[in-house]
Write an enzyme that holds these catalytic residues in place. Structure first.
Site, PDB file in Angstrom:
ATOM      1  N   LYS A   1       0.864  -1.316   0.193  1.00 52.21           N
ATOM      2  CA  LYS A   1      -0.191   0.138  -0.175  1.00 52.21           C
ATOM      3  C   LYS A   1       0.690   1.252  -0.098  1.00 52.21           C
ATOM      4  CE  LYS A   1      -2.407  -1.022   3.805  1.00 52.21           C
ATOM      5  NZ  LYS A   1      -1.835  -2.644   4.054  1.00 52.21           N
ATOM      6  N   THR A   2       1.737   1.017   0.772  1.00 53.41           N
ATOM      7  CA  THR A   2       2.582   2.767   0.516  1.00 53.41           C
ATOM      8  C   THR A   2       3.701   2.382   0.235  1.00 53.41           C
ATOM      9  OG1 THR A   2       2.672   2.211   3.383  1.00 53.41           O
ATOM     10  CG2 THR A   2       4.768   3.714   1.987  1.00 53.41           C
ATOM     11  N   ASP A  25      -0.827   6.677   5.796  1.00 54.63           N
ATOM     12  CA  ASP A  25      -1.449   5.328   6.611  1.00 54.63           C
ATOM     13  C   ASP A  25      -2.538   4.993   7.834  1.00 54.63           C
ATOM     14  OD1 ASP A  25      -0.320   2.219   6.090  1.00 54.63           O
ATOM     15  OD2 ASP A  25       1.483   2.884   7.224  1.00 54.63           O
ATOM     16  N   THR A  56      -5.519  -1.216   7.384  1.00 55.29           N
ATOM     17  CA  THR A  56      -5.369  -2.848   6.782  1.00 55.29           C
ATOM     18  C   THR A  56      -7.018  -3.037   7.979  1.00 55.29           C
ATOM     19  OG1 THR A  56      -4.735  -2.604   9.211  1.00 55.29           O
ATOM     20  CG2 THR A  56      -3.011  -2.840   7.362  1.00 55.29           C
ATOM     21  N   ARG A  80       6.372  -8.414   1.597  1.00 56.73           N
ATOM     22  CA  ARG A  80       7.009  -7.051   2.881  1.00 56.73           C
ATOM     23  C   ARG A  80       8.013  -8.429   3.878  1.00 56.73           C
ATOM     24  NH1 ARG A  80       4.160  -4.098   7.475  1.00 56.73           N
ATOM     25  NH2 ARG A  80       3.956  -2.966   5.224  1.00 56.73           N
TER      26      ARG A  80
END
Length: 342
Positions: free
Chosen positions: A67-68, A112, A161, A220
């Site tokens: 997402k980032t 975020d 999330t 990640r």
């Protein structure tokens, strides 16, 4: 003599540069999420043709799926500056007002964990997203007045999330919502191969597959495991390459098993199966049994165990599924067959 602090700072800068290089900088480089990539591509192209800021974007999905990175790509492909913030950092309406009033025209603002913003800030954000203005309250009591403050047009990219925690008025103001899904092993192998090339580590196909299999469908985690494999190869063998045996030895050292379960995952399963007879058992009791906070067990451990069918949630508590017994090699209390260790 060189100052050791200068060497440490240079090392830190190198690591930051590597970390940045691991993130793709364009949608064409981004692996996986084909549907979201196609939708974002269309949205950004339309905004570019019309010479306007792109619509506000909400990216929802589990942690670690990009997402980032996608927010950074939105700014890069829009050729606009990017401002980074987070929901927990915005705990008052004044925090948000200061942030919004400092944005330059067309800037991309990334927040975020947007569902963790203070409610007063959320309510201010409604007007900012829709009309590009906010109302500042001056004074208190009967003499208080509201002064409207015009904002430069901007694009908000929110990441969450837990999209269910967003109030409907906020969710409805996003022009596009992208739902990110877990990655398949083939996609993870592509992510790992690209990252390995950036890190300067050669990996055979079987080593790539082994890391991908233990990465829980999450880029990640894949990149984190790759870095630990690189470290192992650097210390125990060739700094420029890692074999399948290197991967297996490194991940065994870091308590990551053949399907990606770590120490805490196995502790939860072991407690549920061996100490509580497979359940049902309450979350708080299970958390105490493994020495962790209930929120950690619920948000970090459970999602993956539920997804792979090892743990079930019922109104009476958590239960171990047959696959969990199989993985631990334990006979089920109901007389089920003895499963071999996986």
């Amino acid at each position: 003599m060189a100052d050791p602090r200068d060497a440490a700072e240079a090392l830190d800068e190198t690591e930051l540069a590597i970390e940045g290089a691991l993130r793709p900088s364009s949608l064409s480089e981004f692996v996986g999420q084909p549907k979201v990539r196609g939708q974002l591509q269309l949205l950004l192209q339309a905004a570019r043709i019309q010479e306007r800021s792109a619509d506000h974007i909400l990216l929802a999905g589990p942690p670690g799926l990009g997402k980032t990175t996608l927010a950074m790509i939105v700014a890069h492909e829009s050729e606009r500056p990017l401002r980074l913030s987070s929901g927990p950092a915005i705990q008052h309406a004044g925090d948000l007002a200061a942030l919004l009033s400092s944005l330059t025209p067309g800037e991309v603002l990334f927040i975020d964990e947007i569902h963790r913003m203070a409610r007063s800030a959320e309510e201010m954000l409604y007007l900012a997203m829709e009309d590009f203005r906010i109302d500042i309250m001056v004074g208190k009591g009967a003499g208080a007045t509201s002064i409207p403050l015009e904002l430069a047009p901007f694009t908000l990219v929110g990441a969450t999330t837990r999209s269910g925690l967003l109030p409907n008025p906020l969710r409805d103001r996003f022009g596009f919502t992208g739902h990110l899904e877990y990655y398949g092993e083939d996609e993870l192998e592509q992510v790992i191969a690209r990252s390995a090339a950036v890190l300067g580590v050669r990996l055979p196909a079987d080593a790539l597959s082994e890391i991908a299999r233990r990465s829980r469908g999450t880029p990640r985690i894949a990149n984190r495991l790759l870095r630990r494999v690189r470290d192992y190869a650097l210390v125990h063998g060739d700094a420029d390459s890692a074999s399948l045996s290197d991967v297996q030895a490194a991940l065994e050292l870091y308590d990551v098993d053949a399907i990606g379960l770590d120490r805490l995952d196995r502790a939860v399963l072991d407690a549920l199966v061996r100490r509580f007879g497979g359940g049902p058992v309450g979350l708080s009791t299970l958390a105490v049994a493994v020495g962790e906070e209930a929120e950690t067990v619920e948000s970090v451990v459970e999602p993956y165990l539920v997804r792979i069918g090892f743990l079930g949630r019922t109104p009476r508590g958590r239960i171990a599924m047959p696959e969990a017994y199989a993985h631990l090699g334990v006979t089920r209390p109901d007389g089920g067959a003895l499963f071999d260790d996986l």
